[in-house]
Design an enzyme around this catalytic site. Structure first.
Site, mmCIF file in Angstrom:
data_model
loop_
_atom_site.group_PDB
_atom_site.id
_atom_site.type_symbol
_atom_site.label_atom_id
_atom_site.label_comp_id
_atom_site.label_asym_id
_atom_site.label_seq_id
_atom_site.Cartn_x
_atom_site.Cartn_y
_atom_site.Cartn_z
ATOM 1 N N SER A 1 0.844 -1.197 0.000
ATOM 2 C CA SER A 1 0.000 0.000 0.000
ATOM 3 C C SER A 1 0.873 1.238 0.000
ATOM 4 O O SER A 1 2.091 1.156 -0.002
ATOM 5 C CB SER A 1 -0.895 0.007 1.237
ATOM 6 O OG SER A 1 -0.125 0.269 2.390
ATOM 7 N N LYS A 2 0.232 2.389 0.021
ATOM 8 C CA LYS A 2 0.979 3.662 -0.032
ATOM 9 C C LYS A 2 1.991 3.743 1.097
ATOM 10 O O LYS A 2 3.010 4.410 0.984
ATOM 11 C CB LYS A 2 0.046 4.870 0.076
ATOM 12 C CG LYS A 2 -1.137 4.834 -0.831
ATOM 13 C CD LYS A 2 -2.390 4.386 -0.078
ATOM 14 C CE LYS A 2 -3.053 3.216 -0.776
ATOM 15 N NZ LYS A 2 -3.654 2.209 0.067
ATOM 16 N N ARG A 3 1.694 3.091 2.192
ATOM 17 C CA ARG A 3 2.609 3.114 3.333
ATOM 18 C C ARG A 3 4.004 2.672 2.926
ATOM 19 O O ARG A 3 4.995 3.050 3.523
ATOM 20 C CB ARG A 3 2.108 2.185 4.440
ATOM 21 C CG ARG A 3 0.928 2.700 5.211
ATOM 22 C CD ARG A 3 0.779 1.991 6.554
ATOM 23 N NE ARG A 3 1.585 0.780 6.684
ATOM 24 C CZ ARG A 3 1.201 -0.420 6.276
ATOM 25 N NH1 ARG A 3 0.035 -0.603 5.722
ATOM 26 N NH2 ARG A 3 1.988 -1.456 6.449
ATOM 27 N N HIS A 4 4.070 1.809 1.927
ATOM 28 C CA HIS A 4 5.359 1.263 1.511
ATOM 29 C C HIS A 4 6.075 2.136 0.491
ATOM 30 O O HIS A 4 7.030 1.712 -0.140
ATOM 31 C CB HIS A 4 5.154 -0.128 0.920
ATOM 32 C CG HIS A 4 4.567 -1.095 1.904
ATOM 33 N ND1 HIS A 4 3.250 -1.512 1.843
ATOM 34 C CD2 HIS A 4 5.092 -1.685 2.987
ATOM 35 C CE1 HIS A 4 3.017 -2.342 2.844
ATOM 36 N NE2 HIS A 4 4.116 -2.468 3.552
ATOM 37 N N GLY A 5 5.576 3.364 0.304
ATOM 38 C CA GLY A 5 6.214 4.231 -0.678
ATOM 39 C C GLY A 5 5.569 4.057 -2.033
ATOM 40 O O GLY A 5 4.381 3.783 -2.121
#
Length: 490
Positions: free
Chosen positions: A255-259
RNA sequence: GGCCCGUUCGUCUAGCGGUUAGGACACCGCCCUCUCAAGGCGGAGAUCACGGGUUCGAAUCCCGUACGGGCUACCA
């Protein structure tokens, strides 16, 4: 007779094309190409709330950037269009009518609240969950009356009571068996007349004569439902291939959390399309277990569903970067220049025109940076010192190399040596500077580091002699004198 | 809860009954060397999730367990 292979990639324009979707697209594309089949791009835009034309544009752009050309789809006419689900209402209506006629569907008048209550009851109690079939027992006359009275309803699939087991033939997983009992009478058409995903997909896959459905793992559980719809429609069930998810470094869904997760973000961050394609192709598929660098051509010639691995894969940016570096290094100077000009322009080192006028010079510069960068974004910072007159000297570098014992003398000697060079080439420059350490009674490293910092402003740079050769002699000498001045003042 | 799916070095994977369990990224060391890289050579790293079977023999076949994931919507 073997029928023509037809596969489809059906993204929903509720967001950008992300890594997982891109891999699915790559596999579909490669499979179609290998089989000499047709690759269809269909936009599943049945969610009017979240779908946007911008996202669709974005998806098409990302696909093209990756080199995934489709044979039928948006902007490419085909015999099975239209390729936007929003424009296919007639197909769904027609399919619903046929299901009504064959008795495979029935209207359901239950309200959201009633359904919610049933679900709550099911959770606490014994029942298997899913719709309990209240309206299925209504009887066609009663149903008819309520519809005529204007009551709104959804249309549910009447799952055959005696269906037994539903076997999904999946190329990746093998035969997967689902008890038909576990499939409830799910909604095909909403009260507003629009189709649900599981209905629209099947109607379209059937209408578009899709032979192989290659998609994400998250749809495996939907497959028995879809098989039932194919059967109710009396349509051929395609071959399935479900791909495992791509996870983040923490093992959780990406997800976006991972960049960066969208294809566009990788482009913006200096990743080459051929590297992304290569990396993604090998994330869950292998040619032979040895090969790591694989071209789009090789992929098209060798891709096989049978070699897709079952387990989820963690996305490893470091490996992608390494691969990107491989592709950068493999390019000829001409190719690299072609590709790096936009990045240099974006970094403010010139316009495409001014840079274009310096092609020959850039082609000499290219090999100097190509083997020390992993992403296109790293090129401009690495060569900025070759542009303009003065150079900004990194304070740490100045402390280390310019404030060192003997630095002023080194720089003066270097200035003199370079001033006398007859041929301003890497060879000529090297010949002039090589003897410096010995003449000064110093080790080579501190001497060259002082010159490097003076000329490039940094302790780390492309090779010194080659770099100097790319600079104007007057500019180089000016920098050396300025640095000597600076060194003396410390 | 129910129904499905998955589990080989840190990571991606090869393997499809008999291998010293192979390769790649990352990591470590050496060489090369004007820095950084690139490159070359070498190294460390996997009791094949666990427990039972089947078999002369199992990472490979079967059954459980654990852990992770998906679906269970008038989302896709």
């Amino acid at each position: 007779m073997t029928q023509q292979v037809r596969v489809r990639f059906a993204p929903s324009p509720t967001g950008l094309l992300h890594i997982g979707g891109a891999r699915t697209a790559i596999y579909n594309w490669a499979f179609a190409r290998r089989a000499g089949g047709v690759f269809v791009l269909r936009i599943d835009d049945t969610d009017p709330e979240r779908s946007t034309p911008e996202n669709t544009e974005q998806i098409l752009r990302s696909m093209r950037w990756l080199g995934l050309d489709w044979d039928e789809g948006p902007e490419v006419d085909g015999a099975y269009g239209p390729y936007f689900q929003m424009k296919r209402a007639a197909h769904y209506a027609e399919a619903l009518e046929s299901l009504k006629a064959s008795g495979h569907t029935y209207p359901c008048f239950c309200t959201q609240e009633e359904l919610e209550a049933k679900r709550a009851a099911a959770r606490s109690g014994e029942s298997s969950g899913g719709y309990d079939g209240t309206c299925r027992r209504l009887g066609s006359d009663v149903a008819r009356e309520r519809i005529d009275a204007g009551e709104s309803c959804v249309w549910r699939l009447a799952v055959p009571q005696d269906r037994g087991e539903i076997v999904v033939d999946d190329v990746v997983r093998g035969e997967t068996v689902f008890p038909a009992m576990s499939v409830d009478d799910f909604v095909l058409v909403r009260s507003d007349g629009t189709p649900t995903y599981n209905f629209a997909t099947v109607v379209d896959d059937a209408a578009m004569a899709i032979t192989h459905v290659i998609r994400g793992d998250d749809h495996l559980s939907n497959t028995p439902k879809q098989v039932l719809v194919f059967e109710a429609l009396d349509a051929a069930v395609p071959q399935f291939a479900h791909l495992s998810m791509i996870l983040g470094p923490d093992g959780k869904k990406l997800s976006k959390r991972h960049g960066a997760t969208s294809v566009e973000a990788f482009h913006d961050e200096g990743i080459l399309p051929e590297a992304l394609l290569n990396y993604l192709a090998l994330l869950g598929w292998s040619l032979d277990g040895e090969t790591t660098i694989i071209s789009a051509e090789t992929l098209q010639e060798n891709f096989a569903l049978e070699r897709i691995s079952k387990n989820p894969a963690i996305f490893d940016v470091e490996k992608l970067e390494w691969m990107n570096g491989v592709y950068i290094r493999e390019m000829s100077p001409e190719q690299l220049v072609e590709r790096m000009v936009p990045w240099l322009a974006e970094a403010g080192l010139g316009t495409r025109e001014t840079l274009g006028a310096r092609r020959a010079w850039l082609e000499e510069l290219a090999p100097l940076v190509s083997e020390r960068v992993k992403r296109m974004t790293e090129i401009a910072p690495a060569v900025t010192f070759l542009f303009g007159d003065a150079v900004e000297i990194d304070p740490v570098a100045a402390d280390k190399a310019l404030a060192a014992e003997g630095a002023p003398g080194v720089l003066e000697a270097a200035t003199a040596a370079l001033d006398g060079v007859t041929a301003w080439t890497a060879e000529g420059i090297e010949a002039a500077l090589r003897s410096l350490p010995e003449a000064l009674g110093m080790k080579p490293k501190p001497v060259f580091q002082a010159v490097r910092v003076a000329v490039t402003g940094s302790l780390v740079s492309p090779p010194l002699f080659e770099s100097l050769a790319l600079l104007d002699r007057t500019v180089a000498l000016r920098r050396l004198r300025a640095a000597a001045e600076l060194a003396r003042s410390r």
